[in-house]
Design an enzyme around this catalytic site. Sequence first.
Site, PDB file in Angstrom:
ATOM      1  CD  GLU A 196      -2.873  -0.857  -0.144  1.00 54.37           C
ATOM      2  OE1 GLU A 196      -3.120   0.257  -0.628  1.00 54.37           O
ATOM      3  OE2 GLU A 196      -3.364  -1.718  -0.842  1.00 54.37           O
ATOM      4  CE1 TYR A 249      -6.658   3.310  -0.120  1.00 54.63           C
ATOM      5  CE2 TYR A 249      -4.263   3.054   0.042  1.00 54.63           C
ATOM      6  CZ  TYR A 249      -5.349   2.714  -0.359  1.00 54.63           C
ATOM      7  OH  TYR A 249      -5.373   1.522  -1.193  1.00 54.63           O
ATOM      8  CG  ASP A 294      -7.331   3.986  -4.502  1.00 57.73           C
ATOM      9  OD1 ASP A 294      -8.645   4.071  -4.866  1.00 57.73           O
ATOM     10  OD2 ASP A 294      -6.531   3.159  -5.235  1.00 57.73           O
ATOM     11  CB  CYS A 330     -18.751   5.496 -20.832  1.00 55.85           C
ATOM     12  SG  CYS A 330     -17.890   6.791 -19.657  1.00 55.85           S
ATOM     13  CB  CYS A 360     -19.479   1.390 -17.828  1.00 52.93           C
ATOM     14  SG  CYS A 360     -19.611   1.701 -16.052  1.00 52.93           S
TER      15      CYS A 360
HETATM   16 FE1  SF4 Z   1     -18.366   5.974 -17.821  1.00 53.37          FE
HETATM   17 FE2  SF4 Z   1     -18.989   3.864 -16.055  1.00 53.37          FE
HETATM   18 FE3  SF4 Z   1     -17.082   5.683 -15.269  1.00 53.37          FE
HETATM   19 FE4  SF4 Z   1     -19.449   6.201 -15.453  1.00 53.37          FE
HETATM   20  S1  SF4 Z   1     -18.951   4.801 -14.094  1.00 53.37           S
HETATM   21  S2  SF4 Z   1     -17.790   7.316 -16.029  1.00 53.37           S
HETATM   22  S3  SF4 Z   1     -20.157   5.329 -17.234  1.00 53.37           S
HETATM   23  S4  SF4 Z   1     -16.960   4.129 -16.888  1.00 53.37           S
END
Ligand code: SF4
Length: 306
Positions: free
Chosen positions: A42, A125, A143, A204, A207
């Site tokens: 860590e 932390y 973190d 994203c 995701c």
């Molecule tokens: Fe993109 Fe998922 Fe991060 Fe949101 S949580 S910013 S949708 S990667």
Amino acid sequence: MEEIDPQKIRIIQRRILSWFDKHERDLPWRRTRDPYKILIAEVMLQQTQVDRVLPKYQEFLRAFPSVRALANAPVADVIRSWSGLGYNRRAVLLHRCSQTIVKTHGGTFSSSVSALEQLPGIGPYTARAIATFSFGEDVAVLDTNHRRIIHRLFLGLELPKALASDKKLLSLAEMLLPKGKGYSWNQALMDFGALMCTSRSPKCAICPVQQFCRAYPEIQAASPLKIVLLRRGKRGKEKFEDSDRFYRGRILDILRSEEHLPRAELLRHIRHIRPLGKIRFSRILKQLKKDGLIRMNKKADTIQLP
Ligand code: SF4
């Protein structure tokens, strides 16, 4: 801060944990629950990338296999072993921490966050990381990965400026933590932040928690400027080679291979690498001494590791 739907929390937990099942990174500090080894990992990982930590972690543990071995070693040996990791003050603090654990706690670690925080060099932390990764405690850690994911999920993009203090983010992190799964949840967020919700190129489109993410619509609609900011991250403007940190690192690199050096010769060595004025050199030496990283012998006008 608005109330967060518990159903939404449960789905986020389930999806991130199931993503983690398939994408968990195999890291050596995950094959142990030994608090000493977790502490070393860590502290190394705080300011150094995983790739650079991997070989150093094994090497460090070979040199100092236990908290007692570290406590009994000369601090100069610990600083030598820290070579290549940067932020060398961590080596001195780790050494002090091991001595306190041995002298005051008989060589054993407490599982309590507040007791761990009393140790030299152990911040909130690291204390929480030891409690959860070593003792399996259900405590949230914060973190950079956790901070970023939580901010994006519940508050939106963290750039150009974070919208909440660490205290608020920690309370969101506590709320998001699934009971009884502190260890895997905290590890899961580490990997989710390193592989999916990265600082500069979050994935994203694939995701699993995209539909719940506050930052997602912002990223979709982001202006080119915001995307540039995101890609650039929060890097400082100062060039590393002009920073005190650069010179501190070079001074220690030179001293690692020398018993001791006359001050003027040390400055000459540094100037072969990059120009450095005498006044700044003296200031940097003073700071290194204050941090416990060097010893200055006034009479002989020499410098050495402590
Ligand atoms: Fe993109 Fe998922 Fe991060 Fe949101 S949580 S910013 S949708 S990667």
